[in-house]
Design a protein around this motif. Structure first.
Motif, mmCIF file in Angstrom:
data_model
loop_
_atom_site.group_PDB
_atom_site.id
_atom_site.type_symbol
_atom_site.label_atom_id
_atom_site.label_comp_id
_atom_site.label_asym_id
_atom_site.label_seq_id
_atom_site.Cartn_x
_atom_site.Cartn_y
_atom_site.Cartn_z
ATOM 1 N N PRO A 127 0.842 -1.201 0.000
ATOM 2 C CA PRO A 127 0.000 0.000 0.000
ATOM 3 C C PRO A 127 0.873 1.246 0.000
ATOM 4 O O PRO A 127 2.004 1.227 0.501
ATOM 5 C CB PRO A 127 -0.808 -0.121 1.290
ATOM 6 C CG PRO A 127 -0.040 -1.048 2.150
ATOM 7 C CD PRO A 127 0.751 -1.951 1.245
ATOM 8 N N ARG A 128 0.375 2.306 -0.574
ATOM 9 C CA ARG A 128 1.093 3.583 -0.639
ATOM 10 C C ARG A 128 0.290 4.618 0.140
ATOM 11 O O ARG A 128 -0.909 4.735 -0.040
ATOM 12 C CB ARG A 128 1.235 4.001 -2.102
ATOM 13 C CG ARG A 128 2.043 5.241 -2.323
ATOM 14 C CD ARG A 128 2.222 5.451 -3.833
ATOM 15 N NE ARG A 128 2.904 6.682 -4.085
ATOM 16 C CZ ARG A 128 2.298 7.818 -4.380
ATOM 17 N NH1 ARG A 128 0.985 7.875 -4.465
ATOM 18 N NH2 ARG A 128 2.995 8.906 -4.595
ATOM 19 N N THR A 129 0.947 5.376 0.993
ATOM 20 C CA THR A 129 0.292 6.384 1.808
ATOM 21 C C THR A 129 0.435 7.744 1.127
ATOM 22 O O THR A 129 1.533 8.073 0.693
ATOM 23 C CB THR A 129 0.936 6.421 3.211
ATOM 24 O OG1 THR A 129 0.831 5.111 3.768
ATOM 25 C CG2 THR A 129 0.262 7.405 4.115
ATOM 26 N N PRO A 130 -0.617 8.507 0.987
ATOM 27 C CA PRO A 130 -1.937 8.339 1.578
ATOM 28 C C PRO A 130 -2.866 7.455 0.756
ATOM 29 O O PRO A 130 -3.897 7.008 1.249
ATOM 30 C CB PRO A 130 -2.489 9.761 1.670
ATOM 31 C CG PRO A 130 -1.874 10.455 0.498
ATOM 32 C CD PRO A 130 -0.501 9.838 0.343
ATOM 33 N N LEU A 131 -2.568 7.217 -0.527
ATOM 34 C CA LEU A 131 -3.417 6.336 -1.324
ATOM 35 C C LEU A 131 -2.615 5.736 -2.453
ATOM 36 O O LEU A 131 -1.531 6.184 -2.776
ATOM 37 C CB LEU A 131 -4.637 7.103 -1.863
ATOM 38 C CG LEU A 131 -4.367 8.431 -2.558
ATOM 39 C CD1 LEU A 131 -4.345 8.266 -4.055
ATOM 40 C CD2 LEU A 131 -5.460 9.409 -2.162
ATOM 41 N N GLY A 132 -3.161 4.685 -3.011
ATOM 42 C CA GLY A 132 -2.497 4.024 -4.120
ATOM 43 C C GLY A 132 -1.728 2.803 -3.676
ATOM 44 O O GLY A 132 -1.952 2.260 -2.590
ATOM 45 N N LYS A 133 -0.802 2.392 -4.527
ATOM 46 C CA LYS A 133 0.000 1.205 -4.247
ATOM 47 C C LYS A 133 1.354 1.314 -4.933
ATOM 48 O O LYS A 133 1.561 2.143 -5.811
ATOM 49 C CB LYS A 133 -0.724 -0.065 -4.694
ATOM 50 C CG LYS A 133 -0.916 -0.175 -6.182
ATOM 51 C CD LYS A 133 -1.784 -1.369 -6.531
ATOM 52 C CE LYS A 133 -2.273 -1.329 -7.948
ATOM 53 N NZ LYS A 133 -3.060 -0.161 -8.302
ATOM 54 N N VAL A 134 2.261 0.449 -4.489
ATOM 55 C CA VAL A 134 3.573 0.301 -5.107
ATOM 56 C C VAL A 134 3.679 -1.148 -5.558
ATOM 57 O O VAL A 134 3.589 -2.064 -4.736
ATOM 58 C CB VAL A 134 4.722 0.614 -4.115
ATOM 59 C CG1 VAL A 134 6.075 0.405 -4.787
ATOM 60 C CG2 VAL A 134 4.580 2.009 -3.549
ATOM 61 N N VAL A 135 3.846 -1.364 -6.847
ATOM 62 C CA VAL A 135 4.083 -2.707 -7.368
ATOM 63 C C VAL A 135 5.571 -2.780 -7.673
ATOM 64 O O VAL A 135 6.122 -1.907 -8.327
ATOM 65 C CB VAL A 135 3.233 -2.996 -8.615
ATOM 66 C CG1 VAL A 135 3.443 -4.442 -9.069
ATOM 67 C CG2 VAL A 135 1.756 -2.736 -8.346
ATOM 68 N N TRP A 136 6.234 -3.802 -7.152
ATOM 69 C CA TRP A 136 7.684 -3.897 -7.256
ATOM 70 C C TRP A 136 8.113 -5.253 -7.814
ATOM 71 O O TRP A 136 7.383 -6.240 -7.711
ATOM 72 C CB TRP A 136 8.350 -3.632 -5.900
ATOM 73 C CG TRP A 136 7.895 -4.584 -4.822
ATOM 74 C CD1 TRP A 136 6.841 -4.407 -3.960
ATOM 75 C CD2 TRP A 136 8.462 -5.853 -4.495
ATOM 76 N NE1 TRP A 136 6.723 -5.492 -3.141
ATOM 77 C CE2 TRP A 136 7.710 -6.380 -3.433
ATOM 78 C CE3 TRP A 136 9.533 -6.575 -5.000
ATOM 79 C CZ2 TRP A 136 7.992 -7.627 -2.866
ATOM 80 C CZ3 TRP A 136 9.827 -7.820 -4.433
ATOM 81 C CH2 TRP A 136 9.059 -8.325 -3.386
ATOM 82 N N ALA A 137 9.311 -5.261 -8.375
ATOM 83 C CA ALA A 137 9.937 -6.489 -8.847
ATOM 84 C C ALA A 137 11.433 -6.361 -8.578
ATOM 85 O O ALA A 137 12.013 -5.281 -8.741
ATOM 86 C CB ALA A 137 9.683 -6.698 -10.334
ATOM 87 N N GLU A 138 12.046 -7.450 -8.146
ATOM 88 C CA GLU A 138 13.485 -7.454 -7.884
ATOM 89 C C GLU A 138 14.194 -8.410 -8.812
ATOM 90 O O GLU A 138 13.663 -9.474 -9.167
ATOM 91 C CB GLU A 138 13.765 -7.841 -6.425
ATOM 92 C CG GLU A 138 13.371 -6.765 -5.457
ATOM 93 C CD GLU A 138 13.742 -7.053 -4.022
ATOM 94 O OE1 GLU A 138 13.628 -6.125 -3.211
ATOM 95 O OE2 GLU A 138 14.170 -8.193 -3.711
ATOM 96 N N PHE A 139 15.406 -8.013 -9.166
ATOM 97 C CA PHE A 139 16.255 -8.801 -10.067
ATOM 98 C C PHE A 139 17.585 -9.024 -9.371
ATOM 99 O O PHE A 139 18.339 -8.077 -9.148
ATOM 100 C CB PHE A 139 16.456 -8.045 -11.379
ATOM 101 C CG PHE A 139 15.166 -7.805 -12.102
ATOM 102 C CD1 PHE A 139 14.727 -8.679 -13.073
ATOM 103 C CD2 PHE A 139 14.380 -6.708 -11.768
ATOM 104 C CE1 PHE A 139 13.511 -8.469 -13.701
ATOM 105 C CE2 PHE A 139 13.175 -6.490 -12.397
ATOM 106 C CZ PHE A 139 12.736 -7.369 -13.367
#
Length: 141
Positions: A127-139
């Protein structure tokens, strides 16, 4: 094959980010930014291709599903000693965990997160504050 030292990001703690408008054309810009950054950090070319494709899929998803009209998304690249992390931040009011789903062979959409899962070492959503999101990928290099 190269030795492990040549696969190490230039220095731990590297960070680069860029804000993009909600537009389909911004996805190509995000891919170029990711490729240029990964190249400068010394990421192996074969992994740069995978990273660039994942950035394309995550940015496309943000533009299509996560970014409200009039807003944009943030692409952040974090370089650690043997890992590069890609993050796409959106500001949509609805926070819904994205998921990869099986699609029919005839479908022309719906495979983005399946590709991210297959090409990255791991991926997730926060979740991202105050709203939204973080979609992540690691390599892992």
């Amino acid at each position: 094959m190269s030795d492990a030292k040549s696969c190490t990001v230039a220095a731990p703690g590297f960070l680069r980010d860029h804000f993009y408008p909600r537009s389909a054309s911004s996805v190509a810009d995000a891919r170029r930014f990711a490729r240029d950054t990964a190249t400068a950090w010394g990421v192996p070319p074969t992994q740069i291709d995978d990273l660039e494709l994942c950035v394309s899929e995550l940015a496309t998803n943000a533009v299509t599903h996560g970014v409200p009209a009039g807003r944009g998304y943030l692409l952040r690249l974090l370089g650690f000693e043997e890992t590069v992390r890609v993050e796409v931040h959106d500001s949509g009011r609805r926070w819904r965990k994205p998921h990869g789903t099986e699609t029919s062979h005839e479908a022309t959409t719906g495979r983005g997160l399946l590709l991210v899962a297959a090409l990255s070492s791991e991926w997730g959503v926060l979740p991202r504050t105050p709203l939204g999101k973080v979609v992540w990928a690691e390599f892992r290099l």
